[in-house]
Design a protein around this motif. Structure first.
Motif, short mmCIF file in Angstrom:
data_model
loop_
_atom_site.label_atom_id
_atom_site.label_comp_id
_atom_site.label_asym_id
_atom_site.label_seq_id
_atom_site.Cartn_x
_atom_site.Cartn_y
_atom_site.Cartn_z
N UNK A 1 63.45 129.34 -14.49
CA UNK A 1 64.06 128.92 -15.47
C UNK A 1 62.67 129.06 -16.07
N UNK A 2 61.60 128.87 -15.65
CA UNK A 2 59.89 128.69 -16.58
C UNK A 2 60.10 129.86 -17.00
N UNK A 3 60.35 131.53 -16.48
CA UNK A 3 60.03 132.62 -17.31
C UNK A 3 61.57 132.42 -18.83
N UNK A 4 62.32 131.82 -18.03
CA UNK A 4 63.72 132.26 -19.55
C UNK A 4 62.56 130.98 -20.59
N UNK A 5 62.04 129.70 -20.24
CA UNK A 5 61.77 129.00 -21.43
C UNK A 5 61.12 128.80 -21.92
N UNK A 6 59.92 129.56 -21.27
CA UNK A 6 58.54 130.31 -22.05
C UNK A 6 59.02 131.58 -22.69
N UNK A 7 59.68 132.56 -22.50
CA UNK A 7 60.12 133.84 -23.72
C UNK A 7 60.87 133.22 -24.30
N UNK A 8 61.72 132.10 -24.50
CA UNK A 8 62.45 131.76 -25.51
C UNK A 8 61.76 130.89 -26.53
N UNK A 9 60.43 130.12 -25.87
CA UNK A 9 59.26 129.31 -26.53
C UNK A 9 58.41 130.56 -27.61
N UNK A 10 58.40 131.98 -26.88
CA UNK A 10 57.14 132.08 -27.28
C UNK A 10 58.02 133.03 -28.43
N UNK A 11 59.28 133.63 -28.26
CA UNK A 11 59.63 134.13 -29.51
C UNK A 11 60.05 132.90 -30.71
N UNK A 12 60.31 132.13 -30.12
CA UNK A 12 59.86 130.72 -31.33
C UNK A 12 58.38 130.95 -32.67
N UNK A 13 57.78 130.76 -31.53
CA UNK A 13 56.55 130.82 -31.70
C UNK A 13 56.02 131.88 -32.07
N UNK A 14 56.45 133.64 -31.73
CA UNK A 14 55.87 134.46 -33.00
C UNK A 14 56.57 134.79 -34.36
N UNK B 1 53.88 134.85 -37.55
CA UNK B 1 54.18 135.39 -38.66
C UNK B 1 53.99 135.41 -39.98
N UNK B 2 54.33 133.34 -40.15
CA UNK B 2 54.33 133.02 -40.73
C UNK B 2 52.45 132.31 -41.49
N UNK B 3 52.16 132.38 -40.43
CA UNK B 3 50.69 131.49 -40.24
C UNK B 3 50.39 133.00 -41.19
N UNK B 4 50.34 134.73 -40.64
CA UNK B 4 49.81 135.43 -40.96
C UNK B 4 50.01 135.69 -42.64
N UNK B 5 51.06 135.26 -42.88
CA UNK B 5 52.10 135.18 -44.19
C UNK B 5 50.90 134.53 -45.02
N UNK B 6 50.38 133.45 -44.82
CA UNK B 6 49.77 131.92 -44.96
C UNK B 6 48.60 132.31 -45.61
N UNK B 7 47.89 133.20 -44.32
CA UNK B 7 46.61 133.29 -44.48
C UNK B 7 46.40 134.70 -45.40
N UNK B 8 47.29 135.77 -45.47
CA UNK B 8 47.36 136.40 -46.34
C UNK B 8 47.26 136.00 -48.04
#
Length: 192
Positions: free
Chosen positions: A141-154, A158-165
């Motif tokens: 449960x922890x791994x699946x939740x963390x993986x889902x959150x991680x992919x959302x944060x990724x 990327x949006x943050x990098x585009x903002x900085x660029x």
């Protein structure tokens, strides 16, 4: 069981530009969960010319209701180790959490590489592993939740990098043009 995640993408900017933006990506409006970034060490290897940077990031995130009894607080400290090889056109970043490791361990590697066929593009690869050994039937449960959150944060990352660029371009630091598009991620893979 360890969860692995890999994602490949590119930026339509030179490696010099993207590596600069990567090292200066905080703060940005897509990373409000990053509370602070402190440089602990930086040095240049005089033989290879490689730059090594060690930073400590303090992040916060909401804790799901089911995890509140096993997790103290929602702040986490992340250790980031970066190696920049300007001669070879590579930047490798390794991050890992140094708090809440009893609950889970997250290790992420990001590779930024100059595209040898197109000097105005940088190839990127992200590899992440997430493992929980807390037991009590909660590991998956922890791994699946963390993986889902991680992919959302990724996506936010990327949006943050585009903002900085984009910000750097508007301030005249770079002359190249930014295309503000986030392509679908058909090259993302999830492996159990």
């Amino acid at each position: 069981m360890v969860k692995f995640y890999q994602h490949k993408y590119s930026y339509d900017y030179s490696w010099n530009t993207v590596s600069y933006a990567f090292l200066n990506r905080y703060p940005n409006p897509f990373a409000t969960h990053v509370l602070s970034v402190d440089t602990l060490d930086h040095r240049v290897d005089t033989e290879t010319g490689e730059l090594f940077i060690t930073r400590l990031l303090r992040k916060t995130n909401s804790v799901p209701r089911w995890a509140r009894s096993i997790m103290r607080g929602n702040d986490a400290y992340i250790l980031e180790e970066v190696k920049v090889d300007a001669e070879g056109g590579t930047l490798v970043s390794k991050t890992r959490n140094i708090t809440h490791t009893r609950l889970m361990k997250v290790e992420e590697r990001q590779f930024l590489m100059a595209d040898r066929e197109n000097a105005s593009r940088t190839l990127c690869r992200n590899e992440t592993s997430i493992v929980s050994n807390i037991g009590y039937g909660l590991n998956s449960k922890i791994e699946n939740f963390s993986l889902s959150r991680f992919s959302d944060n990724l996506v936010k990352s990327r949006k943050g990098m585009l903002y900085v660029l984009d910000l750097a371009q508007r301030k005249g630091l770079f002359r190249q043009r930014l295309r503000m598009e986030l392509p679908p991620s058909p090259s993302s893979t999830l492996v159990d």
